[in-house]
Write a protein that holds these residues in place. Structure first.
Motif, PDB file in Angstrom:
ATOM      1  N   UNK A   9     -24.815   8.737 -15.048  1.00  0.00           N
ATOM      2  CA  UNK A   9     -23.978   9.545 -15.027  1.00  0.00           C
ATOM      3  C   UNK A   9     -24.207   9.484 -13.870  1.00  0.00           C
ATOM      4  N   UNK A  10     -24.898   8.459 -12.555  1.00  0.00           N
ATOM      5  CA  UNK A  10     -25.150   8.119 -11.351  1.00  0.00           C
ATOM      6  C   UNK A  10     -24.204   7.708 -10.376  1.00  0.00           C
ATOM      7  N   UNK A  11     -23.284   7.345 -11.152  1.00  0.00           N
ATOM      8  CA  UNK A  11     -21.966   6.151 -10.391  1.00  0.00           C
ATOM      9  C   UNK A  11     -21.036   6.310 -11.024  1.00  0.00           C
ATOM     10  N   UNK A  12     -19.793   7.332 -10.545  1.00  0.00           N
ATOM     11  CA  UNK A  12     -18.886   6.922 -11.546  1.00  0.00           C
ATOM     12  C   UNK A  12     -17.286   6.178 -10.389  1.00  0.00           C
ATOM     13  N   UNK A  13     -17.856   4.775 -11.377  1.00  0.00           N
ATOM     14  CA  UNK A  13     -17.090   4.118 -10.571  1.00  0.00           C
ATOM     15  C   UNK A  13     -15.045   3.964 -10.325  1.00  0.00           C
ATOM     16  N   UNK A  14     -15.023   4.734 -11.904  1.00  0.00           N
ATOM     17  CA  UNK A  14     -13.278   4.680 -12.253  1.00  0.00           C
ATOM     18  C   UNK A  14     -13.088   5.485 -11.460  1.00  0.00           C
ATOM     19  N   UNK A  15     -13.772   6.775 -11.670  1.00  0.00           N
ATOM     20  CA  UNK A  15     -12.798   8.062 -10.511  1.00  0.00           C
ATOM     21  C   UNK A  15     -12.860   7.767  -8.615  1.00  0.00           C
ATOM     22  N   UNK A  16     -13.627   6.640  -8.761  1.00  0.00           N
ATOM     23  CA  UNK A  16     -13.455   6.436  -7.263  1.00  0.00           C
ATOM     24  C   UNK A  16     -12.342   5.781  -6.747  1.00  0.00           C
ATOM     25  N   UNK A  71      -9.733   0.386  -5.023  1.00  0.00           N
ATOM     26  CA  UNK A  71     -11.164  -0.509  -5.729  1.00  0.00           C
ATOM     27  C   UNK A  71     -11.851  -0.068  -4.676  1.00  0.00           C
ATOM     28  N   UNK A  72     -13.115  -0.822  -5.298  1.00  0.00           N
ATOM     29  CA  UNK A  72     -14.237  -0.952  -3.218  1.00  0.00           C
ATOM     30  C   UNK A  72     -14.678   1.083  -2.956  1.00  0.00           C
ATOM     31  N   UNK A  73     -14.098   1.548  -4.112  1.00  0.00           N
ATOM     32  CA  UNK A  73     -14.625   3.221  -4.214  1.00  0.00           C
ATOM     33  C   UNK A  73     -15.535   3.445  -5.257  1.00  0.00           C
ATOM     34  N   UNK A  74     -16.587   4.332  -4.675  1.00  0.00           N
ATOM     35  CA  UNK A  74     -17.151   5.286  -6.272  1.00  0.00           C
ATOM     36  C   UNK A  74     -17.742   6.458  -5.749  1.00  0.00           C
ATOM     37  N   UNK A 131     -28.013   7.238  14.260  1.00  0.00           N
ATOM     38  CA  UNK A 131     -27.228   8.261  13.655  1.00  0.00           C
ATOM     39  C   UNK A 131     -26.205   7.614  12.665  1.00  0.00           C
ATOM     40  N   UNK A 132     -26.415   8.622  12.079  1.00  0.00           N
ATOM     41  CA  UNK A 132     -25.662   8.015  10.667  1.00  0.00           C
ATOM     42  C   UNK A 132     -24.164   8.528  10.198  1.00  0.00           C
ATOM     43  N   UNK A 133     -23.614   7.805  10.269  1.00  0.00           N
ATOM     44  CA  UNK A 133     -22.377   7.576   9.218  1.00  0.00           C
ATOM     45  C   UNK A 133     -22.043   6.644   8.565  1.00  0.00           C
ATOM     46  N   UNK A 134     -20.307   7.642   7.792  1.00  0.00           N
ATOM     47  CA  UNK A 134     -20.197   6.369   6.555  1.00  0.00           C
ATOM     48  C   UNK A 134     -19.660   4.981   7.368  1.00  0.00           C
ATOM     49  N   UNK A 135     -18.789   4.252   7.229  1.00  0.00           N
ATOM     50  CA  UNK A 135     -18.385   2.951   7.523  1.00  0.00           C
ATOM     51  C   UNK A 135     -17.316   2.467   6.578  1.00  0.00           C
ATOM     52  N   UNK A 136     -16.633   2.170   7.484  1.00  0.00           N
ATOM     53  CA  UNK A 136     -15.077   1.861   6.607  1.00  0.00           C
ATOM     54  C   UNK A 136     -14.585   0.418   6.550  1.00  0.00           C
ATOM     55  N   UNK A 137     -14.700  -0.603   5.907  1.00  0.00           N
ATOM     56  CA  UNK A 137     -14.360  -1.575   5.827  1.00  0.00           C
ATOM     57  C   UNK A 137     -13.330  -2.228   5.420  1.00  0.00           C
ATOM     58  N   UNK A 138     -12.611  -3.269   5.209  1.00  0.00           N
ATOM     59  CA  UNK A 138     -11.130  -3.607   4.420  1.00  0.00           C
ATOM     60  C   UNK A 138     -12.304  -4.561   4.097  1.00  0.00           C
ATOM     61  N   UNK A 139     -12.759  -5.677   4.364  1.00  0.00           N
ATOM     62  CA  UNK A 139     -13.681  -6.540   3.419  1.00  0.00           C
ATOM     63  C   UNK A 139     -11.997  -7.964   2.889  1.00  0.00           C
ATOM     64  N   UNK A 140     -11.349  -7.850   4.234  1.00  0.00           N
ATOM     65  CA  UNK A 140     -10.646  -8.142   4.166  1.00  0.00           C
ATOM     66  C   UNK A 140     -10.626  -9.555   3.260  1.00  0.00           C
ATOM     67  N   UNK A 141     -11.837 -11.153   4.350  1.00  0.00           N
ATOM     68  CA  UNK A 141     -11.726 -12.156   4.074  1.00  0.00           C
ATOM     69  C   UNK A 141     -13.156 -12.323   2.232  1.00  0.00           C
ATOM     70  N   UNK A 167     -18.776  -9.798  -4.970  1.00  0.00           N
ATOM     71  CA  UNK A 167     -19.440  -8.318  -5.412  1.00  0.00           C
ATOM     72  C   UNK A 167     -18.063  -7.515  -5.363  1.00  0.00           C
ATOM     73  N   UNK A 168     -17.157  -7.194  -6.554  1.00  0.00           N
ATOM     74  CA  UNK A 168     -16.372  -6.773  -7.193  1.00  0.00           C
ATOM     75  C   UNK A 168     -17.029  -5.570  -8.046  1.00  0.00           C
TER      76      UNK A 168
END
Length: 414
Positions: free
Chosen positions: A148-155, A161-164, A255-265, A270-271
């Motif tokens: 119950x550590x990672x909830x893929x469906x609710x992400x 998709x690709x959010x969790x 620095x800590x930051x979130x990173x955002x990538x479309x992963x277009x290619x 790794x789906x």
RNA sequence: GGACAGGUGGGUGAGCUGGCUGAAACCACCUCCCUGCUAAGGAGGCGUGUCCAUUACGGGCACCGCGGGUUCGAAUCCCGCCCUGUCCGCCA
């Protein structure tokens, strides 16, 4: 951006290096030609402008003295239209030149192994032995769902998709890891900063994400803003358009930051699981140095990131990227790959690059060297992608019963 | 989001009734002189980029938030955008 004057001077050498990164010699020849034509026309334009300036001065003088200005005026008007015509040509050439130049990658360092893709990368060393399990180690997504550590469906429900979503100990572990990494980096002399998670197009151009890789970025609609794909962008651009007065010792930032990538290619890679997400946390290292010092600082950064993995007890290896696998802005890159027992593979968890003066030229970051202004060298490296570190801990520290042990180094942070 | 004010060189800040201003003055900074001491005074220098020249001195062009326009000529006038400040509204 690559140094056009250097290209003009040492065409063959630079062309040879860029060929190993997949750039056609024709493209470079075109670039060189464009550059020379631009300079030629620009010079012609400047001559006309000089004429206009001096005649205009005369104009003022004649007027004051009450002399006849009709003929002078006619000449100025003719010259003016000539200038306008040439200006159009020069502007056009400049736009074409920029457009092309900004899409040429950084030439690899001469000591980078020549190769086509990641299969030609060179393993430099391994740190820590992967431990052997007396059971079949599971992959992180299986562990994550069971615990119950990672909830893929609710992400996916919340975004796509690709959010969790991280829950329970995983959520706290994520935060602990960030703090642990930042503290570690500080002990290596990296100053902690907190930066915006969005950046404008000039900033993205400075570090090389634009104009070529816009399809990898999330853009904020109706604004000249993008979500950052890495903290390298804001950190490096902190000094955009500046001349650093005192660069006796390198500027080292984390620095800590979130990173955002479309992963277009990335197609269908790794789906499954949390390896490749549209949003992930990362602690980043950036250094701005005098050119003479960048090699030394590069080694420091590799060491800083590697020792983090060692402290966490995670087996990993250092890999020198070959020319074909090198990123757009990098002259040299060492990847750190962590061992994932569930996958039975080493996977990238950090990437440290020296961009030499490539980004500095784009972002106009210089330093005072005596009286002269020179371009700095910029370096960047992940001091670990946090999500992947979490995965690595889960897979490496799993028990037969399906529990996860916590690395000693993290205990003070939980 | 609305109203008003403003964006000039490292800083403060003139110029803004168009030409003599790439930009006064002061501060900071650098070099030198004086000074036997971390003071005061004196002389000079001190934006960025690019091109040409290069033995040296130097010279051209562009830049006064950004982009257009008017004009023979714009930091100075006009338009658009961005940003900052203040007040109002809204809000963590």
């Amino acid at each position: 951006m690559l140094d056009l004057k250097a290209l003009e001077k040492n065409f063959d050498e630079i062309a040879a290096r860029l060929r190993t990164k997949g750039v056609e010699e024709e493209t470079l020849a075109k670039l060189k030609e464009l550059f020379e034509e631009y300079k030629k026309q620009k010079r012609a334009l400047e001559e006309l402008q000089a004429k206009q300036n001096s005649l205009s001065k005369l104009f003022g003088q004649y007027k004051r003295e009450g002399k006849d200005i009709n003929e002078l005026k006619r000449e100025l008007e003719i010259n003016k239209t000539d200038i306008a015509k040439l200006q159009e040509i020069v502007r056009d050439l400049e736009a074409k030149l920029k457009e092309l130049a900004l899409t040429i990658p950084n030439p690899p360092d001469p000591d980078v192994p020549v190769g086509k893709d990641e299969s030609d990368n060179v393993e430099l060393k391994r740190v820590l032995e992967p431990k052997s399990f007396d059971f079949e180690p599971k992959e992180h997504w299986e562990l994550g769902e069971k615990l119950g550590w990672i909830d893929f469906e609710r992400g996916v429900k919340l975004a796509k998709s690709r959010f969790s979503v991280l829950k329970k100990e995983a959520a706290r572990l994520e935060r602990a890891l960030i703090n642990f990494m930042l503290d570690h980096n500080r002990s290596y002399g990296f100053e902690e900063v907190c930066v915006p998670f969005m950046a404008n197009s000039t900033t993205l151009l400075g570090t090389g994400q634009l104009p070529k890789f816009e399809e990898d970025l999330f853009k904020v609609c109706d604004e000249d803003l993008y979500l950052i794909p890495t903290a390298e962008v804001p950190l490096t651009n902190l000094y955009q358009d500046e001349i650093i007065k005192d660069l006796d010792s390198p500027i080292k930032l984390t620095a800590y930051t979130p990173c955002f990538r479309k992963e277009a290619g990335s197609g269908g890679r790794d789906v499954r699981g949390m390896i490749r997400q549209h949003q992930f946390d990362k602690v980043e290292l950036v250094a701005i140095t005098r050119p003479e010092e960048s090699d030394k600082v590069f080694e420091e950064m590799v060491e800083c990131a590697s020792s983090l993995l060692t402290k966490l007890g995670l087996p990993h290896r250092h890999v020198m990227l070959c020319t074909g696998d090198l990123g757009f802005s990098a002259a040299k890159t060492i990847d750190l790959e962590v061992w994932l027992p569930g996958q039975g593979k080493y996977r990238e968890i950090s990437s440290i690059s020296n961009t030499r003066d490539f980004q500095a030229r784009r972002a106009r970051i210089r330093f005072k060297d005596g009286k002269k202004n020179r371009l700095v060298h910029t370096l960047n490296g992940s001091s670990l992608a946090v999500g992947r570190t979490l995965i690595a801990i889960m897979e490496n520290y799993q028990t037969k019963e399906g529990h996860i042990e916590i690395p000693k180094a993290l205990e003070p942070y939980l």
